[in-house]
Enzyme design. Sequence first.
Site, PDB file in Angstrom:
ATOM      1  N   ASP A  63      -2.370   6.330  -3.645  1.00 37.12           N
ATOM      2  CA  ASP A  63      -1.208   5.735  -2.987  1.00 37.12           C
ATOM      3  C   ASP A  63      -0.676   4.597  -3.850  1.00 37.12           C
ATOM      4  OD1 ASP A  63      -3.297   3.964  -2.549  1.00 37.12           O
ATOM      5  OD2 ASP A  63      -2.623   3.391  -0.549  1.00 37.12           O
ATOM      6  N   ASP A 117      -0.940   1.395  -4.117  1.00 41.01           N
ATOM      7  CA  ASP A 117      -1.819   0.396  -4.740  1.00 41.01           C
ATOM      8  C   ASP A 117      -3.172   0.983  -5.143  1.00 41.01           C
ATOM      9  OD1 ASP A 117      -2.838   0.666  -2.146  1.00 41.01           O
ATOM     10  OD2 ASP A 117      -3.385  -1.449  -1.983  1.00 41.01           O
ATOM     11  N   SER A 155       0.814  -1.208   0.000  1.00 40.98           N
ATOM     12  CA  SER A 155       0.000   0.000   0.000  1.00 40.98           C
ATOM     13  C   SER A 155       0.854   1.268   0.000  1.00 40.98           C
ATOM     14  CB  SER A 155      -0.963  -0.038   1.191  1.00 40.98           C
ATOM     15  OG  SER A 155      -1.922   0.982   1.123  1.00 40.98           O
ATOM     16  N   ASP A 191      -5.716   2.395  -3.654  1.00 37.40           N
ATOM     17  CA  ASP A 191      -6.987   2.227  -2.952  1.00 37.40           C
ATOM     18  C   ASP A 191      -7.297   3.422  -2.050  1.00 37.40           C
ATOM     19  OD1 ASP A 191      -5.189   1.787  -0.893  1.00 37.40           O
ATOM     20  OD2 ASP A 191      -6.011  -0.162  -0.299  1.00 37.40           O
TER      21      ASP A 191
END
Length: 446
Positions: A241, A243, A102, A245
């Site tokens: 960010d 990834d 993440s 999400d």
Amino acid sequence: MARKYFGTDGIRGLTNAGVMTAQMAMTVGMAAGKHFLRGDHRHRVVIGKDTRLSGYMLENALVAGFTSVGMDVVQVGPMPTPAVAMLTVSMRADLGVMLSASHNPYRDNGIKLFGPDGYKLSDEDEAAIEAAIEGEVTLAPAAEIGRAKRYEDARGRYIHFAKSTFPDDLRLDGLKIVVDCANGAAYQVAPSALWELGADVVAIGVQPNGKNINDRIGSTAPEVLCETVVSTGAHLGIALDGDADRLIVADENGRVVDGDQLMATIAGGWHRTGKLRGQGLVATVMSNLGLERHLRSLGLDLVRTKVGDRYVLEQMRSTGYNLGGEQSGHIILSDYATTGDGLVAALQVLAEVVRAGRPASEVLHRFDPVPQLLRNVRFAGGRPLDDAGVQAVIADAEAQLDGRGRLVIRPSGTEPVIRVMAEGDDAAQVEAVVARICDSVQAAAA
């Protein structure tokens, strides 16, 4: 029972150390694959990743693990976490895997697992996989070993899906938008989707090299986004960010708009059009009191949960809400996705800006946040929150803030830290309350 490998969002750690080695990834693939071998059909797992250098190593190890127990693998390359969840359902896969840590730096990586319904795994599934990791997994006979292939159209599928969530009667023509992809998983799909919807796109954070993901860029470091919006004369900017999400926005003046304001914007628009379900939204205990008051003024509720998107989603699913998220910008729109999706959330925000026909600064700042202060107190051991003196100080602080603010005190789930957060109308009082509690916790932990 405490879990050994799974945290609040999959398995995560420093690569080539601890739980995040190639050997462990292969073992996880074997254990998770075996757990999801149900029925007599050919079983399939979708594997996506972000742009971390370690993704190559861990992806190949996972492929070895899954195929060794008889599961076919579809590799989709760098893709946002929500895209992997979507593709898991769309391709009728038995399991989805996202390799990402993440918003963490490139040295970390993680393994996030999705069930065939596109949702993150239940506690029961994670416990079963942990037991299999610790035990022996039966390998497939030679003739039943799985196959692996790369799927080249995954990017196009996700772009089409994301665009389909934008209202049919609207376009982004005439809007200049800066998009910061954090040198992460959305570096191709996010700029493409916005451009295809008509926007004039200024893309930054789209040159990943394996080591620069989240490096002073993206939703956790929006300074570059804000500067670029102002310097290019853009109407607004969006930052994702690593990834993709999470979402943070900058208005035309370079002022950051956090997840609380974005949720308020989406809630207001959906409430106006009759799309909002549950008469409000779900957020964590960390969301600002100003959001709660703003929603109340609209006749809407704010339902609070523990910190963590999985708790927000659990509450949404159990109570029928279709909007929830965190102040950090992790926004869940359950009409469209089974997890947070920064690009889809951005499109809902952009729809409100287009409909309003006013500057982002006027549309997106829905309420004045009350002063909020968060401090962390590190301790060596023990349970300082159980100390009678600490409890007395906390009780006194709650009495002071009653009706004028809130107090949230919680131990971190990942490190020996007590997080002390207070908010209220009087900034000086908030600061004094937090300082007093932190001092008492430190004294008790000494």
